[in-house]
Design a protein around this motif. Structure first.
Motif, PDB file in Angstrom:
ATOM      1  N   LEU A  18       0.735  -1.349   0.101  1.00  0.00           N
ATOM      2  CA  LEU A  18      -0.049   0.051   0.228  1.00  0.00           C
ATOM      3  C   LEU A  18       0.856   1.382   0.022  1.00  0.00           C
ATOM      4  CD1 LEU A  18      -3.055   0.687   1.954  1.00  0.00           C
ATOM      5  CD2 LEU A  18      -1.343   2.189   2.421  1.00  0.00           C
ATOM      6  N   THR A  19       0.514   2.254  -0.864  1.00  0.00           N
ATOM      7  CA  THR A  19       1.064   3.617  -0.653  1.00  0.00           C
ATOM      8  C   THR A  19       0.219   4.324  -0.363  1.00  0.00           C
ATOM      9  OG1 THR A  19       0.602   3.951  -2.878  1.00  0.00           O
ATOM     10  CG2 THR A  19       2.769   3.240  -2.364  1.00  0.00           C
ATOM     11  N   ARG A  20       0.789   5.684   0.395  1.00  0.00           N
ATOM     12  CA  ARG A  20      -0.244   6.720   1.073  1.00  0.00           C
ATOM     13  C   ARG A  20       0.538   8.212   0.533  1.00  0.00           C
ATOM     14  NH1 ARG A  20      -0.525   5.425   7.716  1.00  0.00           N
ATOM     15  NH2 ARG A  20      -2.390   3.927   7.640  1.00  0.00           N
ATOM     16  N   TYR A  21      -0.405   8.931   0.289  1.00  0.00           N
ATOM     17  CA  TYR A  21      -0.025  10.289  -0.183  1.00  0.00           C
ATOM     18  C   TYR A  21      -1.034  11.382   0.466  1.00  0.00           C
ATOM     19  CZ  TYR A  21       0.717   7.327  -4.129  1.00  0.00           C
ATOM     20  OH  TYR A  21       1.218   6.150  -4.925  1.00  0.00           O
ATOM     21  N   ALA A  22      -0.146  12.134   1.519  1.00  0.00           N
ATOM     22  CA  ALA A  22      -0.744  12.995   2.575  1.00  0.00           C
ATOM     23  C   ALA A  22      -0.661  14.393   2.417  1.00  0.00           C
ATOM     24  CB  ALA A  22      -0.229  12.569   3.909  1.00  0.00           C
ATOM     25  N   HIS A  23      -1.437  15.027   2.982  1.00  0.00           N
ATOM     26  CA  HIS A  23      -1.277  16.620   3.107  1.00  0.00           C
ATOM     27  C   HIS A  23      -1.739  17.423   1.881  1.00  0.00           C
ATOM     28  CE1 HIS A  23       0.323  16.052   7.127  1.00  0.00           C
ATOM     29  NE2 HIS A  23       1.647  15.482   6.598  1.00  0.00           N
TER      30      HIS A  23
ATOM     31  N   GLY B  93       3.865  23.456   5.934  1.00  0.00           N
ATOM     32  CA  GLY B  93       3.903  23.904   4.817  1.00  0.00           C
ATOM     33  C   GLY B  93       3.686  22.930   3.617  1.00  0.00           C
ATOM     34  N   ALA B  94       3.515  23.680   2.497  1.00  0.00           N
ATOM     35  CA  ALA B  94       3.365  22.518   1.183  1.00  0.00           C
ATOM     36  C   ALA B  94       4.267  21.560   1.225  1.00  0.00           C
ATOM     37  CB  ALA B  94       3.097  23.640   0.149  1.00  0.00           C
ATOM     38  N   HIS B  95       3.930  20.486   1.124  1.00  0.00           N
ATOM     39  CA  HIS B  95       4.764  19.502   0.920  1.00  0.00           C
ATOM     40  C   HIS B  95       3.790  18.032   0.847  1.00  0.00           C
ATOM     41  CE1 HIS B  95       4.064  18.248   4.903  1.00  0.00           C
ATOM     42  NE2 HIS B  95       4.509  17.258   4.997  1.00  0.00           N
ATOM     43  N   LEU B  96       4.526  16.919   0.183  1.00  0.00           N
ATOM     44  CA  LEU B  96       3.947  15.654   0.202  1.00  0.00           C
ATOM     45  C   LEU B  96       4.571  14.593   0.972  1.00  0.00           C
ATOM     46  CD1 LEU B  96       2.127  13.621  -1.211  1.00  0.00           C
ATOM     47  CD2 LEU B  96       3.732  13.109  -2.721  1.00  0.00           C
ATOM     48  N   HIS B  97       3.749  14.014   2.003  1.00  0.00           N
ATOM     49  CA  HIS B  97       4.329  12.792   2.625  1.00  0.00           C
ATOM     50  C   HIS B  97       3.803  11.695   1.987  1.00  0.00           C
ATOM     51  CE1 HIS B  97       4.774  10.776   6.324  1.00  0.00           C
ATOM     52  NE2 HIS B  97       3.801   9.899   5.959  1.00  0.00           N
ATOM     53  N   PHE B  98       4.857  10.648   1.727  1.00  0.00           N
ATOM     54  CA  PHE B  98       4.741   9.627   0.638  1.00  0.00           C
ATOM     55  C   PHE B  98       5.354   8.380   1.803  1.00  0.00           C
ATOM     56  CE2 PHE B  98       6.551   6.599  -1.886  1.00  0.00           C
ATOM     57  CZ  PHE B  98       5.346   6.066  -2.770  1.00  0.00           C
ATOM     58  N   GLU B  99       4.217   7.354   1.884  1.00  0.00           N
ATOM     59  CA  GLU B  99       4.535   6.352   2.706  1.00  0.00           C
ATOM     60  C   GLU B  99       4.200   4.927   1.669  1.00  0.00           C
ATOM     61  OE1 GLU B  99       2.467   5.665   6.277  1.00  0.00           O
ATOM     62  OE2 GLU B  99       2.827   7.659   6.920  1.00  0.00           O
ATOM     63  N   VAL B 100       5.103   3.924   1.952  1.00  0.00           N
ATOM     64  CA  VAL B 100       5.194   2.572   1.475  1.00  0.00           C
ATOM     65  C   VAL B 100       4.816   1.724   2.601  1.00  0.00           C
ATOM     66  CG1 VAL B 100       6.211   0.810   0.053  1.00  0.00           C
ATOM     67  CG2 VAL B 100       6.339   3.151  -0.476  1.00  0.00           C
ATOM     68  N   ARG B 101       4.072   0.871   2.708  1.00  0.00           N
ATOM     69  CA  ARG B 101       3.410  -0.189   3.661  1.00  0.00           C
ATOM     70  C   ARG B 101       3.335  -1.516   3.218  1.00  0.00           C
ATOM     71  NH1 ARG B 101       2.370   1.600   8.936  1.00  0.00           N
ATOM     72  NH2 ARG B 101       2.557   3.809   9.157  1.00  0.00           N
ATOM     73  N   MET B 102       3.850  -2.567   3.879  1.00  0.00           N
ATOM     74  CA  MET B 102       3.702  -3.952   3.536  1.00  0.00           C
ATOM     75  C   MET B 102       3.053  -4.687   4.775  1.00  0.00           C
ATOM     76  SD  MET B 102       3.685  -6.541   1.495  1.00  0.00           S
ATOM     77  CE  MET B 102       4.783  -6.042   0.127  1.00  0.00           C
ATOM     78  N   LEU B 103       1.847  -5.273   4.655  1.00  0.00           N
ATOM     79  CA  LEU B 103       1.022  -5.893   5.489  1.00  0.00           C
ATOM     80  C   LEU B 103       0.835  -4.983   6.717  1.00  0.00           C
ATOM     81  CD1 LEU B 103       2.553  -9.324   5.132  1.00  0.00           C
ATOM     82  CD2 LEU B 103       0.308  -8.562   4.186  1.00  0.00           C
ATOM     83  N   GLY B 104       0.806  -3.492   6.627  1.00  0.00           N
ATOM     84  CA  GLY B 104       0.729  -2.675   7.521  1.00  0.00           C
ATOM     85  C   GLY B 104       2.131  -1.948   8.226  1.00  0.00           C
ATOM     86  N   VAL B 105       3.074  -2.684   7.907  1.00  0.00           N
ATOM     87  CA  VAL B 105       4.324  -2.363   8.353  1.00  0.00           C
ATOM     88  C   VAL B 105       5.123  -1.154   7.456  1.00  0.00           C
ATOM     89  CG1 VAL B 105       6.683  -3.221   9.311  1.00  0.00           C
ATOM     90  CG2 VAL B 105       4.619  -4.461   9.455  1.00  0.00           C
TER      91      VAL B 105
ATOM     92  N   GLY C  27      -0.306  20.097  -1.085  1.00  0.00           N
ATOM     93  CA  GLY C  27      -0.887  20.981  -0.351  1.00  0.00           C
ATOM     94  C   GLY C  27      -0.181  21.103   1.135  1.00  0.00           C
ATOM     95  N   SER C  28      -0.976  21.587   2.197  1.00  0.00           N
ATOM     96  CA  SER C  28      -0.530  21.844   3.179  1.00  0.00           C
ATOM     97  C   SER C  28      -1.684  21.586   4.442  1.00  0.00           C
ATOM     98  CB  SER C  28       0.111  22.942   3.510  1.00  0.00           C
ATOM     99  OG  SER C  28       0.804  23.061   4.943  1.00  0.00           O
ATOM    100  N   THR C  29      -2.433  20.293   4.106  1.00  0.00           N
ATOM    101  CA  THR C  29      -3.580  19.979   4.993  1.00  0.00           C
ATOM    102  C   THR C  29      -3.155  19.133   6.034  1.00  0.00           C
ATOM    103  OG1 THR C  29      -4.254  18.327   3.511  1.00  0.00           O
ATOM    104  CG2 THR C  29      -5.101  20.262   3.130  1.00  0.00           C
ATOM    105  N   GLY C  30      -3.988  19.188   6.967  1.00  0.00           N
ATOM    106  CA  GLY C  30      -3.720  18.346   8.084  1.00  0.00           C
ATOM    107  C   GLY C  30      -2.510  18.864   9.252  1.00  0.00           C
TER     108      GLY C  30
END
Length: 288
Positions: free
Chosen positions: A222-227, A256-268, A249-252
């Motif tokens: 799974l990947t996450r794209y935040a803010h 400031g304006a940026h992208l928080h990007f995550e990669v998760r495998m089985l929740g980890v 954007g800069s929500t949450g």
């Protein structure tokens, strides 16, 4: 016709036929030169026809052998290239003699039996190589599908890295905390794209992540794209690698304006750099 003429004509035909039979018998019995030469000529003609027939068949078989040998070379070359693409060990080729050589293999003492045996051997070899190539093709297809599902594409271009994966000082509290993704700094409104093929699992407002999109890539990945400033895709949407899903954007909980990007495998949480380092633009970003 008068009876005596008919009897005379019949007697003449009988005499001619008897003379011909007698001449034929005498010729065979006494081997007269004229008849013997004729028999030799007929025999030579029959032998020549048989030789021509055999020669033509051998030539056709030799041509077929050459075609099969060329096909074997093509299949072997294709197999080596596919093995290289898959990273599989290649079969060691026999040492080649110095200089350029080639041409079909024609065994010494060429005959139909040898040619037929070689043709059958090559046909069996081609059949085996075709089966091998079919398996390699299936592996290559699986690899391409897997690569499409791995988040290896940079989710935002023209950005810089501000926070890496791991521990850092929290930007609000100032205490040491774990950061389970990486942050890309870019101007608000910069397009954000999917890092790999997948299905939008959720697209919603989150109290910490702000506008958040999660993409399911299968097998627990799974990947996450935040803010995000905005979200351009609904849940359940099938996305292709590089397809737009929102904007920086800069929500949450953001400074400031940026992208928080995550990669998760089985929740980890996984370090996204392990995947993104395949992207040339990301490699250049790390080299800055």
């Amino acid at each position: 016709m008068p009876r005596h003429l008919a009897v005379g004509l019949a007697a003449l035909v009988a005499v001619v036929f008897s003379a011909a039979l007698l001449l034929s018998w005498l010729s065979v019995h006494w081997r007269l030169p004229l008849v013997e030469d004729l028999m030799r000529t007929l025999h030579r003609e029959e032998v020549r026809k048989n030789q021509d027939y055999v020669s033509n068949n051998l030539q056709l078989m030799a041509n077929r052998l050459g075609e099969l040998q060329a096909r074997v070379l093509q299949l072997d070359s294709l197999g080596e290239r596919m093995s290289g693409l898959l990273g599989l060990p290649r079969e060691k080729a026999p040492d080649a003699p110095p200089g350029g050589q080639g041409g079909p293999f024609l065994p010494a003492g060429l005959n139909a039996e040898l040619l037929q045996g070689e043709i059958e051997r090559l046909e069996q070899h081609i059949e085996r190589r075709a089966d091998d190539l079919a398996r390699l093709e299936a592996h290559l297809l699986e690899k391409r599908v897997a690569d499409r599902l791995l988040p290896t594409a940079l989710p935002v271009r023209e950005a810089t890295l501000s926070s890496g994966f791991g521990y850092r000082n929290d930007p609000f509290a100032g205490y040491r905390s774990r950061h389970e993704g990486i942050d890309f700094v870019a101007e608000a409104g910069t397009p954000v794209v999917a890092a790999a093929d997948g299905v939008v699992l959720s697209a919603m407002a989150h109290p910490q992540f702000g506008n958040l999109v999660e993409i399911d890539h299968g097998d627990g990945l799974l990947t996450r794209y935040a803010h995000l400033q905005r979200i351009d895709v609904p849940p359940g949407r099938l996305l292709k690698r590089g397809e737009r899903l929102g904007a920086v954007g800069s929500t949450g909980r953001s400074t400031g304006a940026h992208l928080h990007f995550e990669v998760r495998m089985l929740g980890v949480a996984q370090n996204p750099v392990r995947f993104l380092k395949r992207d040339q633009a990301f490699a250049q970003m790390l080299g800055r």
